[in-house]
Motif scaffolding. Structure first.
Motif, PDB file in Angstrom:
ATOM      1  N   THR A 163       0.852  -1.060   0.156  1.00  0.00           N
ATOM      2  CA  THR A 163      -0.045  -0.204  -0.022  1.00  0.00           C
ATOM      3  C   THR A 163       0.870   1.179  -0.026  1.00  0.00           C
ATOM      4  O   THR A 163       1.783   1.151   0.272  1.00  0.00           O
ATOM      5  CB  THR A 163      -0.920   0.085   0.975  1.00  0.00           C
ATOM      6  N   GLU A 164       0.466   2.546  -0.433  1.00  0.00           N
ATOM      7  CA  GLU A 164       1.024   3.596  -0.391  1.00  0.00           C
ATOM      8  C   GLU A 164       0.813   4.168   0.930  1.00  0.00           C
ATOM      9  O   GLU A 164      -0.341   4.255   1.541  1.00  0.00           O
ATOM     10  CB  GLU A 164       0.590   4.609  -1.549  1.00  0.00           C
ATOM     11  N   SER A 165       1.943   4.949   1.296  1.00  0.00           N
ATOM     12  CA  SER A 165       1.511   5.710   2.744  1.00  0.00           C
ATOM     13  C   SER A 165       0.699   6.810   2.497  1.00  0.00           C
ATOM     14  O   SER A 165       0.519   7.467   1.686  1.00  0.00           O
ATOM     15  CB  SER A 165       3.075   6.107   3.199  1.00  0.00           C
ATOM     16  N   TYR A 166       0.069   7.238   3.687  1.00  0.00           N
ATOM     17  CA  TYR A 166      -0.772   8.519   3.933  1.00  0.00           C
ATOM     18  C   TYR A 166      -0.074   9.760   3.374  1.00  0.00           C
ATOM     19  O   TYR A 166      -0.672  10.472   2.337  1.00  0.00           O
ATOM     20  CB  TYR A 166      -1.282   8.652   4.985  1.00  0.00           C
ATOM     21  N   ARG A 167       1.149   9.774   3.686  1.00  0.00           N
ATOM     22  CA  ARG A 167       1.956  11.068   3.507  1.00  0.00           C
ATOM     23  C   ARG A 167       2.337  11.098   1.928  1.00  0.00           C
ATOM     24  O   ARG A 167       2.374  11.985   1.481  1.00  0.00           O
ATOM     25  CB  ARG A 167       3.444  11.254   4.088  1.00  0.00           C
ATOM     26  N   TYR A 168       2.625   9.862   1.216  1.00  0.00           N
ATOM     27  CA  TYR A 168       2.885   9.820  -0.010  1.00  0.00           C
ATOM     28  C   TYR A 168       1.573  10.292  -0.700  1.00  0.00           C
ATOM     29  O   TYR A 168       1.486  11.055  -1.779  1.00  0.00           O
ATOM     30  CB  TYR A 168       3.299   8.485  -0.688  1.00  0.00           C
TER      31      TYR A 168
END
Length: 70
Positions: A42-47
């Motif tokens: 999964t992609e991070s929230y910040r990204y």
């Protein structure tokens, strides 16, 4: 004390941070030696928020998109 974070500074930005790609590779090698790296897929929230803000900024009239296009 408030912590500063660099938006968008990912794994590929290490040579900009340390000034030398070989030094960055050596540091990453030392850090990850005998480690178990877990990829969640999964992609991070910040990204995600960084990408959304870059997209929103590029869609404003009169602003250029990253890469020089309009």
């Amino acid at each position: 004390m408030k912590r500063r974070e660099r938006a968008g500074a990912g794994v590929g930005a290490g040579d900009k941070t340390f000034g030398d790609a070989r030094l960055c590779a050596a540091i990453a090698d030392r850090i990850t030696f005998r480690c178990t790296l877990i990829q969640t897929g999964t992609e991070s929230y910040r990204y995600q928020t960084t990408q959304e803000s870059l997209f929103a900024a590029s869609e404003r009239p009169g602003k250029q998109r990253p890469g020089g296009g309009r």
